[in-house]
Design a protein around this motif. Structure first.
Motif, PDB file in Angstrom:
ATOM      1  N   UNK A 138       0.852  -1.185   0.000  1.00  0.00           N
ATOM      2  CA  UNK A 138       0.000   0.000   0.000  1.00  0.00           C
ATOM      3  C   UNK A 138       0.882   1.227   0.000  1.00  0.00           C
ATOM      4  N   UNK A 139       0.817   1.997  -1.075  1.00  0.00           N
ATOM      5  CA  UNK A 139       1.570   3.242  -1.164  1.00  0.00           C
ATOM      6  C   UNK A 139       0.640   4.383  -0.800  1.00  0.00           C
ATOM      7  N   UNK A 140       1.100   5.231   0.099  1.00  0.00           N
ATOM      8  CA  UNK A 140       0.289   6.381   0.477  1.00  0.00           C
ATOM      9  C   UNK A 140       0.055   7.288  -0.724  1.00  0.00           C
ATOM     10  N   UNK A 141       1.100   7.509  -1.514  1.00  0.00           N
ATOM     11  CA  UNK A 141       0.972   8.322  -2.716  1.00  0.00           C
ATOM     12  C   UNK A 141       1.340   7.458  -3.917  1.00  0.00           C
ATOM     13  N   UNK A 142       0.419   7.317  -4.861  1.00  0.00           N
ATOM     14  CA  UNK A 142       0.761   6.528  -6.048  1.00  0.00           C
ATOM     15  C   UNK A 142       1.863   7.220  -6.844  1.00  0.00           C
ATOM     16  N   UNK A 143       2.683   6.422  -7.485  1.00  0.00           N
ATOM     17  CA  UNK A 143       3.788   6.970  -8.273  1.00  0.00           C
ATOM     18  C   UNK A 143       3.244   7.691  -9.492  1.00  0.00           C
ATOM     19  N   UNK A 144       3.777   8.868  -9.738  1.00  0.00           N
ATOM     20  CA  UNK A 144       3.408   9.626 -10.927  1.00  0.00           C
ATOM     21  C   UNK A 144       4.690   9.810 -11.730  1.00  0.00           C
ATOM     22  N   UNK A 145       4.850   8.961 -12.736  1.00  0.00           N
ATOM     23  CA  UNK A 145       6.029   9.064 -13.584  1.00  0.00           C
ATOM     24  C   UNK A 145       5.677   8.599 -14.993  1.00  0.00           C
ATOM     25  N   UNK A 146       6.637   8.651 -15.855  1.00  0.00           N
ATOM     26  CA  UNK A 146       6.397   8.303 -17.263  1.00  0.00           C
ATOM     27  C   UNK A 146       5.817   6.905 -17.404  1.00  0.00           C
ATOM     28  N   UNK A 147       6.402   5.933 -16.696  1.00  0.00           N
ATOM     29  CA  UNK A 147       5.951   4.544 -16.835  1.00  0.00           C
ATOM     30  C   UNK A 147       4.525   4.348 -16.342  1.00  0.00           C
ATOM     31  N   UNK A 148       4.173   4.955 -15.191  1.00  0.00           N
ATOM     32  CA  UNK A 148       2.816   4.771 -14.668  1.00  0.00           C
ATOM     33  C   UNK A 148       1.783   5.464 -15.561  1.00  0.00           C
ATOM     34  N   UNK A 149       2.122   6.614 -16.111  1.00  0.00           N
ATOM     35  CA  UNK A 149       1.193   7.283 -17.035  1.00  0.00           C
ATOM     36  C   UNK A 149       0.989   6.445 -18.293  1.00  0.00           C
ATOM     37  N   UNK A 179       1.317   3.181 -18.599  1.00  0.00           N
ATOM     38  CA  UNK A 179       0.580   1.960 -18.282  1.00  0.00           C
ATOM     39  C   UNK A 179      -0.891   2.235 -17.952  1.00  0.00           C
ATOM     40  N   UNK A 180      -1.140   3.270 -17.147  1.00  0.00           N
ATOM     41  CA  UNK A 180      -2.502   3.514 -16.674  1.00  0.00           C
ATOM     42  C   UNK A 180      -3.373   4.289 -17.655  1.00  0.00           C
ATOM     43  N   UNK A 181      -2.774   5.140 -18.460  1.00  0.00           N
ATOM     44  CA  UNK A 181      -3.562   5.969 -19.370  1.00  0.00           C
ATOM     45  C   UNK A 181      -3.354   5.622 -20.838  1.00  0.00           C
ATOM     46  N   UNK A 182      -2.488   4.664 -21.102  1.00  0.00           N
ATOM     47  CA  UNK A 182      -2.259   4.233 -22.477  1.00  0.00           C
ATOM     48  C   UNK A 182      -1.595   5.304 -23.330  1.00  0.00           C
ATOM     49  N   UNK A 183      -0.759   6.123 -22.696  1.00  0.00           N
ATOM     50  CA  UNK A 183      -0.074   7.203 -23.419  1.00  0.00           C
ATOM     51  C   UNK A 183       1.222   6.694 -24.026  1.00  0.00           C
ATOM     52  N   UNK A 184       1.703   7.426 -25.011  1.00  0.00           N
ATOM     53  CA  UNK A 184       3.040   7.152 -25.520  1.00  0.00           C
ATOM     54  C   UNK A 184       4.034   7.792 -24.551  1.00  0.00           C
ATOM     55  N   UNK A 185       5.297   7.420 -24.667  1.00  0.00           N
ATOM     56  CA  UNK A 185       6.328   8.000 -23.801  1.00  0.00           C
ATOM     57  C   UNK A 185       6.401   9.522 -23.999  1.00  0.00           C
ATOM     58  N   UNK A 186       6.302   9.979 -25.237  1.00  0.00           N
ATOM     59  CA  UNK A 186       6.371  11.414 -25.511  1.00  0.00           C
ATOM     60  C   UNK A 186       5.193  12.156 -24.870  1.00  0.00           C
ATOM     61  N   UNK A 187       3.985  11.587 -24.972  1.00  0.00           N
ATOM     62  CA  UNK A 187       2.804  12.217 -24.378  1.00  0.00           C
ATOM     63  C   UNK A 187       2.924  12.277 -22.851  1.00  0.00           C
ATOM     64  N   UNK A 188       3.385  11.178 -22.258  1.00  0.00           N
ATOM     65  CA  UNK A 188       3.531  11.126 -20.806  1.00  0.00           C
ATOM     66  C   UNK A 188       4.564  12.137 -20.329  1.00  0.00           C
TER      67      UNK A 188
END
Length: 57
Positions: free
Chosen positions: A10-21, A23-32
């Motif tokens: 359990x993470x208190x704050x979810x990770x916000x980085x290129x990889x999580x964006x 994976x979770x939003x289906x973005x390309x690396x450039x968009x993230x």
């Protein structure tokens, strides 16, 4: 007999980085990356802790 179960991390704050964006939003690396930089420029997120972690790796 009871089986052992693994605790779900359990993470208190979810990770916000290129990889999580990506994976979770289906973005390309450039968009993230563009979204993260926009959020940084707007003062929404601070990238310094993330950049420091990258240096340690």
């Amino acid at each position: 007999m009871l089986e052992k179960t693994k605790m779900i991390p359990f993470d208190q704050e979810p990770a916000l980085n290129t990889e999580t964006l990506m994976a979770n939003l289906g973005m390309t690396r450039q968009e993230a990356n563009a979204l993260l930089w926009k959020m940084f420029d707007d003062g929404v997120v601070d990238l310094i802790p993330e950049l420091n972690e990258e240096k340690l790796s």
